[in-house]
Write a protein that holds these residues in place. Structure first.
Motif, PDB file in Angstrom:
ATOM      1  N   ASN A 134      26.471  -4.442   4.496  1.00  0.00           N
ATOM      2  CA  ASN A 134      27.807  -4.441   3.923  1.00  0.00           C
ATOM      3  C   ASN A 134      28.776  -3.661   4.803  1.00  0.00           C
ATOM      4  O   ASN A 134      28.394  -2.695   5.463  1.00  0.00           O
ATOM      5  N   GLY A 138      34.853  -5.104   2.373  1.00  0.00           N
ATOM      6  CA  GLY A 138      34.453  -6.058   1.349  1.00  0.00           C
ATOM      7  C   GLY A 138      33.680  -7.246   1.864  1.00  0.00           C
ATOM      8  O   GLY A 138      33.309  -8.128   1.080  1.00  0.00           O
ATOM      9  N   THR A 139      33.437  -7.292   3.175  1.00  0.00           N
ATOM     10  CA  THR A 139      32.632  -8.369   3.742  1.00  0.00           C
ATOM     11  C   THR A 139      31.237  -7.849   4.077  1.00  0.00           C
ATOM     12  O   THR A 139      30.959  -6.655   3.956  1.00  0.00           O
ATOM     13  N   GLU A 178      32.094 -11.050  -0.481  1.00  0.00           N
ATOM     14  CA  GLU A 178      31.116 -10.962  -1.574  1.00  0.00           C
ATOM     15  C   GLU A 178      29.706 -11.192  -1.057  1.00  0.00           C
ATOM     16  O   GLU A 178      28.909 -11.933  -1.638  1.00  0.00           O
ATOM     17  N   GLN A 181      26.530 -10.637  -3.425  1.00  0.00           N
ATOM     18  CA  GLN A 181      26.212 -11.725  -4.361  1.00  0.00           C
ATOM     19  C   GLN A 181      25.568 -12.900  -3.631  1.00  0.00           C
ATOM     20  O   GLN A 181      24.636 -13.533  -4.137  1.00  0.00           O
TER      21      GLN A 181
END
Length: 222
Positions: A134, A138-139, A178, A181
């Motif tokens: 990560n 946020g990527t 994300e 996920q």
């Protein structure tokens, strides 16, 4: 693993109809801003030109030139800096626009290439493991380890490959939003294909400025 140069697309990211029983589970593309920073190193290029400007201005001031003249001496570096950074940003945008990652219930498909479109099909049976890293924007990146002898070329796959993995090139879903996920979905698909129990990811994965390694996602489908 198969490669297709200039293969016509049956649907975005998928060059041909999927066999009976195979279905897409997820599709996505890299975030171009993250590609610019981590694949094309725009920040380092900007820093390089900044150092050049500072060095030239400092040298002129040390030589006794007034501030206005010193700033003027550093100005010529600004034009190549803007051109270089602008070009890298455009390339990153084009890379993201022409890249589609697809996870089906049986394989990973990477569609990429600006001038020479290419599709790489990686069946789950060829994947030994997958991991997650990560980033603080946020990527995240999801590199996969492919069994040796399957024609994975670092140069061909770049930038969709794990950095510095020259000896054992690892294809990678790079700079995807994300990512955690997506990693969970990917791990579940690998586990189902291998007839294993679907793993559960830890909920406390943290990110930092340098990124964190979320560890291994799943064993290979065998």
């Amino acid at each position: 693993m198969s490669h297709h140069d200039h293969a016509p697309e049956y649907r975005p990211g998928i060059p041909a109809p999927l066999p009976d029983g195979e279905r897409p589970l997820w599709q996505g593309s890299p975030r171009w801003q993250s590609l610019a920073l981590r694949a094309l190193h725009v920040r380092k290029v900007a820093l390089y030109f900044g150092v050049l400007v500072a060095w030239r201005v400092g040298a002129e001031l040390f030589a006794g030139q007034p501030l206005s003249a010193a700033l003027g001496a550093g100005a010529p570096f600004l034009v190549p800096a803007v051109l270089a950074i602008g070009l890298l940003l455009f390339i990153a945008w084009q890379m993201a626009r022409t890249t589609i990652y697809t996870i089906t219930n049986e394989r990973l498909i990477l569609r990429f290439g600006i001038a020479l479109p290419m599709t790489a099909n990686i069946p789950f049976t060829l994947i030994e493991s997958a991991a997650l890293k990560n980033w603080n924007d946020g990527t995240g990146d999801i590199p996969v380890t492919v069994k040796p002898g399957n024609g994975v070329s670092w140069l061909v796959f770049w930038p969709h490959v794990r950095p510095w993995s020259f000896g054992n090139a690892q294809p990678m879903l790079r700079s995807i939003p994300e990512a955690e996920q997506v990693a969970e979905l990917f791990a579940a698909a690998l586990a189902r294909a291998a007839g294993q129990t679907v793993p559960k990811r830890a909920a406390d994965t943290r990110t930092t400025d340098t990124g964190t390694d979320g560890g291994s996602l799943a064993a290979a489908a065998r």
